[in-house]
Design a protein around this motif. Sequence first.
Motif, PDB file in Angstrom:
ATOM      1  N   GLY A   1      17.274 -10.045 -13.349  1.00  0.00           N
ATOM      2  CA  GLY A   1      16.924 -11.459 -13.419  1.00  0.00           C
ATOM      3  C   GLY A   1      17.797 -12.348 -12.571  1.00  0.00           C
TER       4      GLY A   1
ATOM      5  N   CYS B   1      16.458  -9.399  -3.099  1.00  0.00           N
ATOM      6  CA  CYS B   1      15.438 -10.085  -3.884  1.00  0.00           C
ATOM      7  C   CYS B   1      16.103 -11.057  -4.850  1.00  0.00           C
ATOM      8  CB  CYS B   1      14.587  -9.073  -4.656  1.00  0.00           C
ATOM      9  SG  CYS B   1      13.204  -9.802  -5.578  1.00  0.00           S
ATOM     10  N   ASP B   2      15.608 -12.301  -4.849  1.00  0.00           N
ATOM     11  CA  ASP B   2      16.080 -13.275  -5.835  1.00  0.00           C
ATOM     12  C   ASP B   2      14.921 -14.023  -6.476  1.00  0.00           C
ATOM     13  OD1 ASP B   2      15.251 -15.081  -3.908  1.00  0.00           O
ATOM     14  OD2 ASP B   2      17.276 -15.745  -3.371  1.00  0.00           O
ATOM     15  N   GLY B   3      13.698 -13.558  -6.222  1.00  0.00           N
ATOM     16  CA  GLY B   3      12.520 -14.161  -6.825  1.00  0.00           C
ATOM     17  C   GLY B   3      11.970 -15.355  -6.086  1.00  0.00           C
ATOM     18  N   GLU B   4      12.668 -15.791  -5.025  1.00  0.00           N
ATOM     19  CA  GLU B   4      12.246 -16.968  -4.263  1.00  0.00           C
ATOM     20  C   GLU B   4      11.706 -16.541  -2.897  1.00  0.00           C
ATOM     21  OE1 GLU B   4      12.188 -19.958  -5.496  1.00  0.00           O
ATOM     22  OE2 GLU B   4      13.138 -19.351  -7.378  1.00  0.00           O
TER      23      GLU B   4
ATOM     24  N   ARG C   1      12.626  -4.851  -6.188  1.00  0.00           N
ATOM     25  CA  ARG C   1      11.759  -5.554  -7.134  1.00  0.00           C
ATOM     26  C   ARG C   1      12.027  -5.102  -8.572  1.00  0.00           C
ATOM     27  NH1 ARG C   1       6.769  -5.174  -3.071  1.00  0.00           N
ATOM     28  NH2 ARG C   1       6.915  -7.256  -2.161  1.00  0.00           N
TER      29      ARG C   1
ATOM     30  N   VAL D   1       6.380 -10.949  -5.249  1.00  0.00           N
ATOM     31  CA  VAL D   1       7.842 -11.027  -5.383  1.00  0.00           C
ATOM     32  C   VAL D   1       8.444 -10.705  -4.028  1.00  0.00           C
ATOM     33  CG1 VAL D   1       9.890 -10.182  -6.597  1.00  0.00           C
ATOM     34  CG2 VAL D   1       7.688 -10.263  -7.774  1.00  0.00           C
TER      35      VAL D   1
ATOM     36  N   PHE E   1      15.462  -6.511  -9.632  1.00  0.00           N
ATOM     37  CA  PHE E   1      15.430  -7.947  -9.921  1.00  0.00           C
ATOM     38  C   PHE E   1      14.712  -8.207 -11.240  1.00  0.00           C
ATOM     39  CE2 PHE E   1      13.104 -11.996  -9.767  1.00  0.00           C
ATOM     40  CZ  PHE E   1      14.185 -12.855  -9.773  1.00  0.00           C
ATOM     41  N   ASP E   2      13.650  -7.488 -11.499  1.00  0.00           N
ATOM     42  CA  ASP E   2      12.921  -7.643 -12.753  1.00  0.00           C
ATOM     43  C   ASP E   2      13.822  -7.309 -13.946  1.00  0.00           C
ATOM     44  OD1 ASP E   2      10.330  -8.056 -14.196  1.00  0.00           O
ATOM     45  OD2 ASP E   2      10.649  -5.962 -14.746  1.00  0.00           O
TER      46      ASP E   2
ATOM     47  N   ASP F   1       6.078  -9.379   0.710  1.00  0.00           N
ATOM     48  CA  ASP F   1       5.789 -10.094  -0.539  1.00  0.00           C
ATOM     49  C   ASP F   1       4.376  -9.815  -1.035  1.00  0.00           C
ATOM     50  OD1 ASP F   1       4.336 -11.455   1.314  1.00  0.00           O
ATOM     51  OD2 ASP F   1       5.155 -13.428   0.852  1.00  0.00           O
TER      52      ASP F   1
END
Length: 214
Positions: free
Chosen positions: A55, A111-114, A48, A151, A51-52, A147
Motif C-alpha cells: 500500500g 509502483c505507487d498507484g499513481e 503490482r 495500476v 504495491f497491493d 498500465d
Amino acid sequence: MLHYVTTNPGKVREAREYLGDDAVTAFDYDYPEIQSETLAPIAVDGARAAFDHVGEPVIVDDAGLFIDGLDGFPGPYSAFAEDTLGIERVGRLALDAGASRATFRCVIAYCDGEPFSATPDSVDRGRRGDDLAVEERATAATDDTVDATGVPVKLFEGAIPGRIVEPRGTGGFGYDPIFEHDGTTFAEMSIDEKNAISHRGRALAKFAEWFAER
C-alpha cells in the motif's frame, strides 16, 4: 519511504548508494512470480502484487544472465538454473557450446498507484559503444510505462555486456564468478567496483534520477 521488495541485503545497500540511506527499506514479501521469456512482465506483475500488499511505494527487480549462443538461457530462469544446475554447470554448458558472449540484465519496476508523465531517454549516450548497444537493445524491448490493468508501473532497465569464463574470484553472489567484464569477473571486483558498473546499478541510477523529480 520506498520499499524494496527483496531479502537480499546487498541489493538494498546498492539502492541506498543511489537513493540515500534513509530513502529505502527492505520489505520481505514473497509475491507469486509469473513465468515469462523476458524480465519486464515478471517485474511488472511483481510490482503490482507488492504495491497491493504494502500500500506504499515499492520497487521490485528481476534480473538474469543472458547467454547469446544459448538463445538467452538462462535469462529469466537464472535463479532456477543456479539452484538446479549450479553456476559452474551453466558456465560449462556455455563454454562447451562456444557461447561465451553474455549480458547481465536487470529491470527495476516502480509502483505507487499513481500515473506517470513522460520521462527523458533513459539510455546513457556517453557510454562506450558496446555497452550502449546492449542498453539500446534492452530499452527497445521494454516499455517505459505499463498500465494495462489500471495500476501504472514504471520500468528502468540496465544491462552490461561480458563473457562467460571459468570461475574466478570469491566475492559477489550468483553468476558473478563466471561473468567477466573488461578482463575481470564480477566476483573479483570489490563491492564498490561492481556496483559502479553493474546492470542493477545502471537500472538504479536511471531510477534515482527519475525518482528525484517524482
